[in-house]
Scaffold this motif. Structure first.
Motif, PDB file in Angstrom:
ATOM      1  N   LYS A   1      -8.737   8.446  -7.286  1.00 38.49           N
ATOM      2  CA  LYS A   1      -9.334   7.703  -8.045  1.00 38.49           C
ATOM      3  C   LYS A   1      -9.356   8.225  -9.886  1.00 38.49           C
TER       4      LYS A   1
ATOM      5  N   LEU B   1       3.773   4.078  -7.753  1.00 38.12           N
ATOM      6  CA  LEU B   1       2.503   5.127  -7.348  1.00 38.12           C
ATOM      7  C   LEU B   1       2.905   6.001  -8.529  1.00 38.12           C
TER       8      LEU B   1
ATOM      9  N   THR C   1      -1.998   5.687 -10.070  1.00 38.69           N
ATOM     10  CA  THR C   1      -2.081   4.173 -10.658  1.00 38.69           C
ATOM     11  C   THR C   1      -1.038   3.505  -9.600  1.00 38.69           C
ATOM     12  N   ILE C   2      -1.463   2.522  -8.975  1.00 38.31           N
ATOM     13  CA  ILE C   2      -0.333   1.710  -8.261  1.00 38.31           C
ATOM     14  C   ILE C   2      -0.153   0.431  -8.958  1.00 38.31           C
TER      15      ILE C   2
ATOM     16  N   SER D   1       0.771  -1.240   0.021  1.00 39.77           N
ATOM     17  CA  SER D   1      -0.013   0.045  -0.112  1.00 39.77           C
ATOM     18  C   SER D   1       0.994   1.386  -0.038  1.00 39.77           C
TER      19      SER D   1
ATOM     20  N   THR E   1      -6.493  -3.931  -7.420  1.00 43.88           N
ATOM     21  CA  THR E   1      -6.101  -2.507  -6.742  1.00 43.88           C
ATOM     22  C   THR E   1      -7.126  -1.842  -6.174  1.00 43.88           C
ATOM     23  N   ASN E   2      -6.886  -1.044  -5.425  1.00 47.05           N
ATOM     24  CA  ASN E   2      -8.057  -0.056  -4.532  1.00 47.05           C
ATOM     25  C   ASN E   2      -7.677   1.124  -4.268  1.00 47.05           C
ATOM     26  N   TYR E   3      -8.485   2.199  -4.656  1.00 48.82           N
ATOM     27  CA  TYR E   3      -7.805   3.455  -4.444  1.00 48.82           C
ATOM     28  C   TYR E   3      -8.776   4.357  -3.693  1.00 48.82           C
TER      29      TYR E   3
ATOM     30  N   ALA F   1      -3.490   3.938  -1.879  1.00 54.26           N
ATOM     31  CA  ALA F   1      -3.941   3.126  -2.609  1.00 54.26           C
ATOM     32  C   ALA F   1      -3.070   1.551  -2.219  1.00 54.26           C
TER      33      ALA F   1
END
Length: 116
Positions: free
Chosen positions: A65, A81, A69-70, A35, A58-60, A49
């Motif tokens: 959002k 990142l 972008t991770i 993370s 992935t989660n933001y 993220a």
């Protein structure tokens, strides 16, 4: 020992881009979700993220959002990142994180300053 070393921060103008990197060592990187968090002056640290160990999911946070972008490269033990369309409110110290052996592990952080 577990080490997380962030790099890539700096001063950027609003609307600009930066790419942060976090080099990990001391654990099986490909087996762990990773993370990115950030902490602005006077504020609590917040999740930006996260990415699963395989990179398939992935989660933001809502506030990044569509702009951040991770990603990760398990061959290089590195998580990234990519930050686009940066805003002044993105100014913070950005930290890499892994939850390992019931402990949150943190890097030293990298400063991101968005200002004209």
């Amino acid at each position: 020992q577990v080490q997380l070393v962030e790099s890539g921060g700096g001063l950027v103008q609003p609307g600009g881009s930066l790419r942060l990197s976090c080099a990990a060592s001391g654990f099986t990187f490909s087996g762990r979700a990773m993370s990115w968090y950030r902490q602005a002056p006077g504020k609590e640290r917040e999740l930006v993220a996260s990415i699963t160990n395989t990179g398939n999911s992935t989660n933001y946070a809502d506030f990044v959002k569509g702009r951040f972008t991770i990603s990760r490269d398990n061959a290089k033990n590195t998580v990234y990142l990519q930050m686009n369309t940066l805003k002044p409110e993105d100014t913070a110290v950005y930290y890499c994180n892994v939850y390992l052996y019931a402990i949150n592990r943190w890097g030293q952080g990298t400063q991101v300053t968005v200002s004209s």
